[in-house]
Design a protein around this motif. Structure first.
Motif, short mmCIF file in Angstrom:
data_model
loop_
_atom_site.label_atom_id
_atom_site.label_comp_id
_atom_site.label_asym_id
_atom_site.label_seq_id
_atom_site.Cartn_x
_atom_site.Cartn_y
_atom_site.Cartn_z
N MET A 1 0.84 -1.18 0.00
CA MET A 1 0.00 0.00 0.00
C MET A 1 0.88 1.24 0.00
O MET A 1 1.82 1.34 0.78
CB MET A 1 -0.89 -0.01 1.25
N LYS A 2 0.59 2.15 -0.90
CA LYS A 2 1.33 3.41 -0.96
C LYS A 2 0.76 4.37 0.07
O LYS A 2 -0.44 4.54 0.17
CB LYS A 2 1.22 4.01 -2.36
N ILE A 3 1.66 4.98 0.82
CA ILE A 3 1.24 5.94 1.83
C ILE A 3 1.51 7.35 1.32
O ILE A 3 2.57 7.62 0.76
CB ILE A 3 2.00 5.71 3.16
N ASN A 4 0.53 8.22 1.50
CA ASN A 4 0.68 9.63 1.11
C ASN A 4 1.04 10.45 2.34
O ASN A 4 0.65 10.11 3.46
CB ASN A 4 -0.63 10.16 0.52
N SER A 5 1.73 11.54 2.11
CA SER A 5 2.08 12.45 3.21
C SER A 5 0.82 13.12 3.75
O SER A 5 -0.16 13.28 3.03
CB SER A 5 3.06 13.52 2.72
#
Length: 160
Positions: A1-5
Motif C-alpha cells: 500500500m502506498k502511503i501519502n504524506s
C-alpha cells in the motif's frame, strides 16, 4: 500500500484517531484537545483521510463508523524513510552525526544500544563475517588449511 504524506492538521487529527482506532464522529469531537475544531472541519478532514487511505468507513444507518487503516507505527516508518532520504541522503552516518550533534542521543546511548543488539542476536542467525574477523576468531582452521595446501603443492613438486 502506498502511503501519502499528511498535512500538519491531518497529522494532528490522526494523533487523536490512532488513540481511538475505531470511532464515530462524536468520539473524535469528545477526544480532540482544546481548542476543538468545528464539526464540519473534522468531517472534511475525515473525508480527506478516507481518500488518502488512512481510514476506512462503514455506514451504520445515517452515520459512519471509522477505522484506522494506517497505524501510527507504519506512518512513523514512512516519515522516517522520507526524512532519511530527503535530508540525509540515505546515510546512516549523517543521521547519527546529526543526532549526536543535537544531543538527541549520546555516545553512551549508542554503545548501550549496540551492546544490547549483540547480546540479543540469536546464535542460529548466520552473520557474514569480515575475512580478518574470521582469521581472528578461527586462527587454527586457517593455519590448518594453509598447511594442507602446502603439503599438496610439495607432493606435486616431488613427483614432477
Amino acid at each position: 500500500m502506498k502511503i501519502n504524506s499528511l498535512t500538519h492538521a491531518e497529522e494532528q487529527l490522526m494523533m487523536v484517531l490512532w488513540n481511538l482506532h475505531t470511532f464515530y464522529m462524536k468520539d473524535v469531537m469528545e477526544q480532540h484537545p482544546d481548542p476543538k475544531p468545528h464539526q464540519n472541519t473534522v468531517s472534511t478532514y475525515l473525508k480527506i483521510l478516507l481518500e488518502k487511505g488512512y481510514l476506512s468507513a462503514e455506514k451504520e444507518g445515517r452515520i459512519n463508523r471509522y477505522t484506522v487503516s494506517v497505524t501510527a507505527d507504519v506512518y512513523k516508518k514512512f516519515m522516517m524513510k522520507e526524512l532519511f532520504g530527503k535530508f540525509y541522503k540515505n546515510s546512516g552516518t549523517e543521521i547519527l552525526q546529526f543526532l549526536l550533534d543535537e544531543k538527541m542521543i549520546t555516545q553512551q546511548d549508542l554503545l548501550t544500544f549496540f551492546d544490547l543488539k549483540i547480546e540479543l542476536k540469536p546464535i542460529e542467525e548466520e552473520i557474514p563475517i569480515h575475512p580478518i574477523a574470521d582469521i581472528i576468531l578461527n586462527p587454527i582452521s586457517d593455519k590448518t588449511k594453509k598447511k594442507k595446501g602446502k603439503k599438496k603443492k610439495k607432493g606435486k613438486k616431488q613427483k614432477g
